[in-house]
Design a protein around this motif. Structure first.
Motif, PDB file in Angstrom:
ATOM      1  N   MET A 130       0.812  -1.219   0.000  1.00  0.00           N
ATOM      2  CA  MET A 130       0.000   0.000   0.000  1.00  0.00           C
ATOM      3  C   MET A 130       0.846   1.269   0.000  1.00  0.00           C
ATOM      4  O   MET A 130       1.989   1.267   0.470  1.00  0.00           O
ATOM      5  CB  MET A 130      -0.920  -0.030   1.224  1.00  0.00           C
ATOM      6  CG  MET A 130      -2.031  -1.076   1.089  1.00  0.00           C
ATOM      7  SD  MET A 130      -3.205  -0.581  -0.192  1.00  0.00           S
ATOM      8  CE  MET A 130      -3.631  -2.149  -0.913  1.00  0.00           C
ATOM      9  N   TRP A 132       1.422   5.677   0.532  1.00  0.00           N
ATOM     10  CA  TRP A 132       1.394   6.654   1.620  1.00  0.00           C
ATOM     11  C   TRP A 132       0.357   7.753   1.418  1.00  0.00           C
ATOM     12  O   TRP A 132       0.130   8.552   2.315  1.00  0.00           O
ATOM     13  CB  TRP A 132       2.784   7.319   1.701  1.00  0.00           C
ATOM     14  CG  TRP A 132       3.275   7.648   0.314  1.00  0.00           C
ATOM     15  CD1 TRP A 132       4.116   6.890  -0.455  1.00  0.00           C
ATOM     16  CD2 TRP A 132       2.889   8.759  -0.494  1.00  0.00           C
ATOM     17  NE1 TRP A 132       4.273   7.459  -1.701  1.00  0.00           N
ATOM     18  CE2 TRP A 132       3.527   8.607  -1.748  1.00  0.00           C
ATOM     19  CE3 TRP A 132       2.065   9.873  -0.310  1.00  0.00           C
ATOM     20  CZ2 TRP A 132       3.372   9.527  -2.794  1.00  0.00           C
ATOM     21  CZ3 TRP A 132       1.904  10.772  -1.356  1.00  0.00           C
ATOM     22  CH2 TRP A 132       2.548  10.596  -2.574  1.00  0.00           C
ATOM     23  N   SER A 159       7.203   2.853   3.104  1.00  0.00           N
ATOM     24  CA  SER A 159       8.218   2.975   4.161  1.00  0.00           C
ATOM     25  C   SER A 159       8.199   4.324   4.886  1.00  0.00           C
ATOM     26  O   SER A 159       8.846   4.470   5.913  1.00  0.00           O
ATOM     27  CB  SER A 159       9.606   2.735   3.575  1.00  0.00           C
ATOM     28  OG  SER A 159       9.667   1.443   3.035  1.00  0.00           O
ATOM     29  N   SER A 209       2.615   2.927  -7.754  1.00  0.00           N
ATOM     30  CA  SER A 209       3.092   3.371  -9.068  1.00  0.00           C
ATOM     31  C   SER A 209       3.122   2.218 -10.077  1.00  0.00           C
ATOM     32  O   SER A 209       3.086   1.040  -9.701  1.00  0.00           O
ATOM     33  CB  SER A 209       4.504   3.928  -8.909  1.00  0.00           C
ATOM     34  OG  SER A 209       5.366   2.895  -8.498  1.00  0.00           O
ATOM     35  N   GLU A 361       1.725  10.866 -14.984  1.00  0.00           N
ATOM     36  CA  GLU A 361       0.898  11.245 -13.843  1.00  0.00           C
ATOM     37  C   GLU A 361       1.641  12.331 -13.079  1.00  0.00           C
ATOM     38  O   GLU A 361       2.817  12.167 -12.737  1.00  0.00           O
ATOM     39  CB  GLU A 361       0.674  10.030 -12.926  1.00  0.00           C
ATOM     40  CG  GLU A 361      -0.085  10.394 -11.653  1.00  0.00           C
ATOM     41  CD  GLU A 361      -0.490   9.195 -10.804  1.00  0.00           C
ATOM     42  OE1 GLU A 361       0.329   8.284 -10.632  1.00  0.00           O
ATOM     43  OE2 GLU A 361      -1.637   9.189 -10.319  1.00  0.00           O
TER      44      GLU A 361
END
Ligand code: NDP
Length: 456
Positions: A130, A132, A159, A209, A361
Motif C-alpha cells: 500500500m 502513503w 516505508s 506506481s 501522472e
C-alpha cells in the motif's frame, strides 16, 4: 542504525521516529501466524465478523484525531483531511458489516441438476502493498471486505508511513479481532517478492506506481496467484458550455488540490470548451492563487507539503519539462516555507503532447488546462493518456452525458461531480491504471474462490 527506517515530517524535514524492520524470522513467524489464524477465522460466523468490523469502526471514530495527527506528521496532508480519511474508514467497516452477508450469499443457478449454486469461500492470507497518499483509506479499502470475506490480511505499507501502519494494526487489535487476522509487516519492497512467492500467501493487491505494480504482478503471475492493481491516473475533467460554471470551477479546484494533489483519482487534465474557456480559466486561476499553502496542522491550510522531498523533486522536474515543452504557467509565483517538500499549486496551460502534462501522472497540486472545440475533441485528447482510472464531465446535455459515459476510456465517469471513492461503488481502472475492482460487492469477491457446486 542504518538499517532503521525513518519517518520524516515533510513539512520541516525533521525525523519523527525510527523503526526496526522485521528480519527473516519475524516474517516467517508472521506468515505462520496468518496461515494458522485463517484456519479458524474462515469458520467464524458472519455475524461475529460483522460485529468486529463495527467495533473497528467505533475505534476509528473515537481515535480519529489521534490517528490523523500521525498521518499529517508522516505525510503532510492537512489535518482536517486526515481526520476525514480516518472517519471514512469507519464507513467502509460499517458498510461491510451491514452488507457482507448479502454479498456472500450463495448464488443459485438453474441447471439439470437437483440443485446448483456458487458459494463464496475465502482464499487465505492476502498481502496488501500500500502507498502513503491515503495511509488509512487505501488499507481499509482492502482490509474491511477482506476480513468480512474470511481472508486474513498482511500489510506491507509504504516505508514513510510506518507509524500509521502500526496504528492500523492497533485498530484491529483493539476491536477484538483474533491475533493474526491483520498483521502489519514492517518490511521494505525488496522483501515483497519472497512474501508473494510463499505458499502460505494466496493473493496480492497493490496500490501505487506503475513500476511497483508491474513488478508485483509479474511475481504473482509467475507464482500463479491472483493480483489486483490500482495504479496511477491522469483523470480528465471536461467542462461543456451547459455546465454550472460556479460548481465546475469549485469542483475542479477541490478535485485537483485535495490531499495536496496526491490522489490517483484527482482530476489532472482539464479540457474546457472554447465558449466558456476564458471565464473558466479566469476563475480557476483566481481560485488557485487564493489557496493557502502552509502548515498542515493549521485549520485554514488548503495545501500542505508533498509527502517526501523526492516526490516534490520529481513533480518539480515534470513541471519544468512541461514548461520547456511549450506549456504556459497561469498562476502567481509564491514564497514557500523554507525546509520541507513544498511546491506551489499551479496551472499549466496548453502543454504540448509528449510532455509530462499529457503523458505522465503529475502527483501534486499541478493542473493542466486545454481549450477544446467540441466534446469529441475533449474525449479524443482525454483518451490519449496511457491511464484510465476516473473521468469527469460537467454538462447538462443528456446526449453529451451519454457519449462521455460510452466513450471515455476509464474505470469510472462522474457527471457534474468529482470522482470519489465510496464503499458502495466499485472502484478501479483500465489501461495502465491497473485491473480488478475494489469496494462494493466486487471488492469482497476479489479474493475469493467462487466455488461451483452441483448436487445431482
Ligand atoms: P510506489 O509505487 O513506489 O510505492 C507504493 C508501495 O509499493 C509502497 O509500499 C512501496 O514500498 C511499494 N513498492 C515500491 N516498489 C516496489 C517493488 N518493486 N516491489 C514491491 N513493492 C514495491 O510509489 P512512490 O511512493 O514511489 O510514488 C511514486 C509515484 O507513484 C507517485 O508520484 C505517483 O505518481 C504514483 N503513486 C500512485 C498512487 C496511487 O494512489 N495510485 C499512490 C502512490 C504513488 P516502499 O515505500 O518501501 O518503497
Amino acid at each position: 542504525p542504518d538499517t532503521q527506517v525513518q519517518s520524516i515530517n515533510p513539512a520541516n524535514g525533521e525525523v519523527i521516529e525510527s523503526f526496526t524492520p522485521l528480519n527473516a524470522s519475524g516474517i516467517e513467524s508472521a506468515l505462520d501466524k496468518a496461515a494458522d489464524r485463517f484456519l479458524s477465522w474462515r469458520n467464524v460466523p458472519l455475524a461475529e465478523r460483522a460485529e468486529l468490523l463495527n467495533s473497528a469502526a467505533d475505534i476509528l471514530e473515537a481515535k480519529a484525531s489521534e490517528y490523523a495527527r500521525d498521518i499529517t506528521l508522516e505525510m503532510g496532508k492537512p489535518l482536517a483531511q486526515a481526520e476525514g480519511e480516518v472517519k471514512k474508514c469507519a464507513t467502509a467497516c460499517r458498510h461491510y458489516a451491514e452488507h457482507g452477508a448479502s454479498y456472500l450469499q450463495d448464488e443459485t443457478i438453474r441447471t439439470d441438476a437437483h440443485r446448483a449454486f456458487v458459494r463464496h469461500l475465502p482464499m487465505g492470507p492476502v498481502l496488501a502493498v500500500m502507498p502513503w497518499n491515503f495511509p488509512f483509506w487505501q488499507v481499509f479499502r482492502f482490509a474491511a471486505p477482506g476480513l468480512m470475506a474470511g481472508n486474513v490480511g498482511l500489510l506491507k505499507h509504504a516505508s514513510n508511513v510506518w507509524r500509521s501502519a502500526l496504528n492500523i494494526e492497533d485498530v484491529f487489535r483493539r476491536a477484538g479481532f483474533p491475533d493474526g487476522c491483520f498483521q502489519t509487516l514492517l518490511i521494505g519492497s525488496s522483501d515483497v517478492e519472497g512474501v508473494i512467492r510463499d505458499n502460505r500467501v494466496k493473493a496480492v493487491t497493490l496500490t501505487g506506481s506503475g513500476p511497483a505494480g508491474r513488478s508485483v504482478a509479474a511475481i504473482a503471475g509467475d507464482s500463479i496467484k491472483p493480483s489486483l492493481l490500482e495504479l496511477g491516473g491522469s483523470d480528465a475533467f471536461i467542462v461543456m458550455p451547459s455546465a454550472d460554471l460556479d460548481k465546475a470551477v469549485k469542483t475542479a479546484v477541490t478535485a485537483r488540490t485535495q490531499n495536496s494533489g496526491q490522489s490517483c483519482i484527482a482530476a489532472k487534465r482539464f479540457f474546457v470548451h472554447a465558449d466558456i474557456h476564458a471565464e473558466f480559466s479566469k476563475r480557476f486561476v483566481a481560485a488557485f492563487d487564493a489557496l493557502e499553502v502552509g502548515d498542515p496542522m493549521k485549520d485554514s491550510t488548503d495545501v500542505g507539503p508533498l509527502a517526501t522531498l523526492q516526490i516534490r523533486d520529481e513533480l518539480a522536474d515534470q513541471v519544468d519539462r512541461s514548461l520547456k515543452g511549450g506549456a504556459e504557467s497561469l498562476t502567481k509565483d509564491r514564497t514557500l516555507p523554507g525546509k520541507g517538500a513544498w511546491i506551489a499549486p499551479q496551472i499549466l496551460a496548453e502543454a504540448h503532447s509528449g510532455t509530462p502534462s499529457t503523458d505522465e501522472e503529475m502527483f501534486g497540486p499541478v493542473a493542466n488546462l486545454w481549450k477544446v472545440s467540441s466534446l469529441d475533441d475533449a474525449i479524443a485528447r482525454a483518451n490519449r493518456s496511457v491511464f484510465g482510472l476516473g473521468s469527469t464531465l460537467f454538462s447538462k446535455e443528456e446526449a453529451e452525458i451519454d457519449k462521455a459515459v460510452n466513450e471515455l476510456e476509464a474505470g469510472a465517469t462522474f457527471i457534474n461531480s468529482m470522482v470519489a471513492s465510496d464503499p458502495r461503488l466499485p472502484f478501479g481502472g483500465i489501461k495502465q491504471s491497473g485491473y480488478g475492482r475494489e469496494l462494493a460487492a466486487d471488492g469482497l469477491h476479489a479474493f475469493m474462490n467462487r466455488k461451483t457446486v452441483s448436487v445431482a
